[in-house]
Design a protein around this motif. Structure first.
Motif, short mmCIF file in Angstrom:
data_model
loop_
_atom_site.label_atom_id
_atom_site.label_comp_id
_atom_site.label_asym_id
_atom_site.label_seq_id
_atom_site.Cartn_x
_atom_site.Cartn_y
_atom_site.Cartn_z
N ASP A 269 0.84 -1.19 0.00
CA ASP A 269 0.00 0.00 0.00
C ASP A 269 0.88 1.25 0.00
O ASP A 269 1.58 1.53 0.97
N GLU A 270 0.85 2.00 -1.10
CA GLU A 270 1.60 3.25 -1.23
C GLU A 270 3.05 3.07 -0.78
O GLU A 270 3.58 3.84 0.02
N CYS A 271 3.67 2.03 -1.33
CA CYS A 271 4.99 1.64 -0.83
C CYS A 271 6.11 2.57 -1.25
O CYS A 271 7.18 2.56 -0.66
N TYR A 272 5.90 3.37 -2.29
CA TYR A 272 6.97 4.24 -2.78
C TYR A 272 6.57 5.72 -2.76
O TYR A 272 6.99 6.49 -3.61
N ASN A 273 5.76 6.10 -1.78
CA ASN A 273 5.38 7.51 -1.70
C ASN A 273 6.42 8.35 -0.98
O ASN A 273 6.19 9.52 -0.68
N GLY A 274 7.59 7.76 -0.71
CA GLY A 274 8.67 8.51 -0.08
C GLY A 274 9.67 9.04 -1.09
O GLY A 274 10.71 9.58 -0.72
N THR A 275 9.34 8.90 -2.38
CA THR A 275 10.22 9.40 -3.44
C THR A 275 9.37 10.12 -4.49
O THR A 275 8.17 10.32 -4.31
N THR A 276 9.97 10.47 -5.62
CA THR A 276 9.23 11.18 -6.66
C THR A 276 8.19 10.26 -7.29
O THR A 276 8.32 9.03 -7.27
N GLU A 277 7.15 10.85 -7.84
CA GLU A 277 6.07 10.09 -8.43
C GLU A 277 6.56 9.23 -9.59
O GLU A 277 6.16 8.05 -9.73
N ILE A 278 7.46 9.78 -10.43
CA ILE A 278 7.96 9.04 -11.60
C ILE A 278 8.79 7.83 -11.15
O ILE A 278 8.59 6.71 -11.64
N LEU A 279 9.73 8.05 -10.21
CA LEU A 279 10.56 6.94 -9.75
C LEU A 279 9.72 5.91 -9.01
O LEU A 279 9.90 4.69 -9.19
N GLY A 280 8.79 6.36 -8.18
CA GLY A 280 7.93 5.44 -7.43
C GLY A 280 7.12 4.57 -8.36
O GLY A 280 6.97 3.36 -8.13
#
Length: 301
Positions: A269-280
């Motif tokens: 759940d929203e595992c990559y919301n700690g970085t930029t939207e493109i990279l995530g």
């Protein structure tokens, strides 16, 4: 005289504790008598360790002479002397591990009764608790009817259905929608159902069928870990890398009876919301692709 008063207080305290142990043993004996009744024995056939409880209650000498000696003192029925209290204290310290199996049996019975009471309590409510039906399968299988999460008030919760590898052959689920529409709640509902089904044998659902998972991996609400000098993104990436490692280590192996003993459930759940939207988005796409190709996994993202 201060020392003598202290000793008397200590002995009195030991006496109180021994009285509590005596009450516990008497309760164990009453429960054991109920279990051993031929009319009731069938209902406790699934409880492991019942013989240990019976030996402690009826034949303690089969366990150890010291346990038999302890029970003889504390169950005598008369007020114990100071000497008996101290002797019981030292005997109890030596045999406490021998009593533990009986307490474990009581713990199992307590859980069984609590689950039965819970199912009965929700019998006439809007949502239910039910016993899980386990199935054998060489691939993930899950079918939940009117599932819900106990984290939400049962009077207002909305029940939902899930099915993995059913007639529509859906193995993975990707939840999309605006914020606040219930994506995270639905994911937690699924996690709760699986965990409760495989630990207690019941689940918050009208019915549930499940091929047991050997591992359950989640990346929900992963935050920074300052104690290990990990930023939010670093902590999230570490969690996702660990899940990928588990996917590789549990590559599907089918046993002779057609049951797979290395099925894996994954919830992200929203595992990559700690970085930029493109990279995530790129990292999540690569992970989803890997998980979808692993036949022994079920993923909800």
């Amino acid at each position: 005289f201060g020392g003598i008063n202290f000793d008397n207080q200590l002995v009195n305290k030991v006496k109180i504790e021994i009285q509590n142990i005596s009450a516990l043993i008497k309760a164990l004996k009453n429960i054991n008598s109920f279990i051993q009744n031929p009319k009731n024995k069938l209902y406790f056939s699934h409880i492991t360790g019942v013989d240990n409880l019976n030996n402690i209650c009826t034949n303690p000498e089969l366990v150890s002479d010291k346990l038999a000696q302890l029970l003889e003192i504390i169950l005598e029925g008369k007020e114990i002397t100071d000497g008996q209290a101290l002797a019981s204290y030292y005997l109890l310290d030596e045999v406490k591990k021998q009593i533990m199996p009986a307490l474990e049996v009581i713990g199992q019975i307590d859980v069984a009764i609590a689950t039965a009471v819970l199912i009965k309590e929700f019998e006439n409510k809007n949502v239910k608790f039910s016993f899980v039906k386990f199935v054998k399968s060489n691939k993930p299988y899950l079918k939940i009817k009117n599932g819900w999460t106990p984290l939400v008030n049962p009077d207002f919760v909305v029940a939902t259905d899930f099915e993995i590898n059913g007639p529509r052959n859906i193995k993975n689920i990707m939840l999309t929608g605006p914020g606040g529409c219930g994506k995270s709640t639905s994911m937690k509902e699924l996690c709760n159902n699986i965990i409760m089904a495989q630990t207690l044998g019941i689940a918050p659902a009208e019915s549930i069928e499940l091929a047991p998972y050997s591992k359950s991996c989640t990346a929900i609400g992963v935050e920074e870990d300052l104690s290990r000098n990990k930023s939010k993104f670093m902590a999230q990436q570490e969690r996702m890398n660990n899940i990928e490692k588990i996917i590789d280590e549990t590559a599907a192996t089918t046993k002779l009876d057609g049951e797979n003993d290395k099925l894996v459930f994954i919830a992200v759940d929203e595992c990559y919301n700690g970085t930029t939207e493109i990279l995530g988005a790129k990292l999540l796409y690569n992970f989803a692709l890997k998980a979808s190709r692993a036949e022994h996994t079920t993923s909800i993202i």
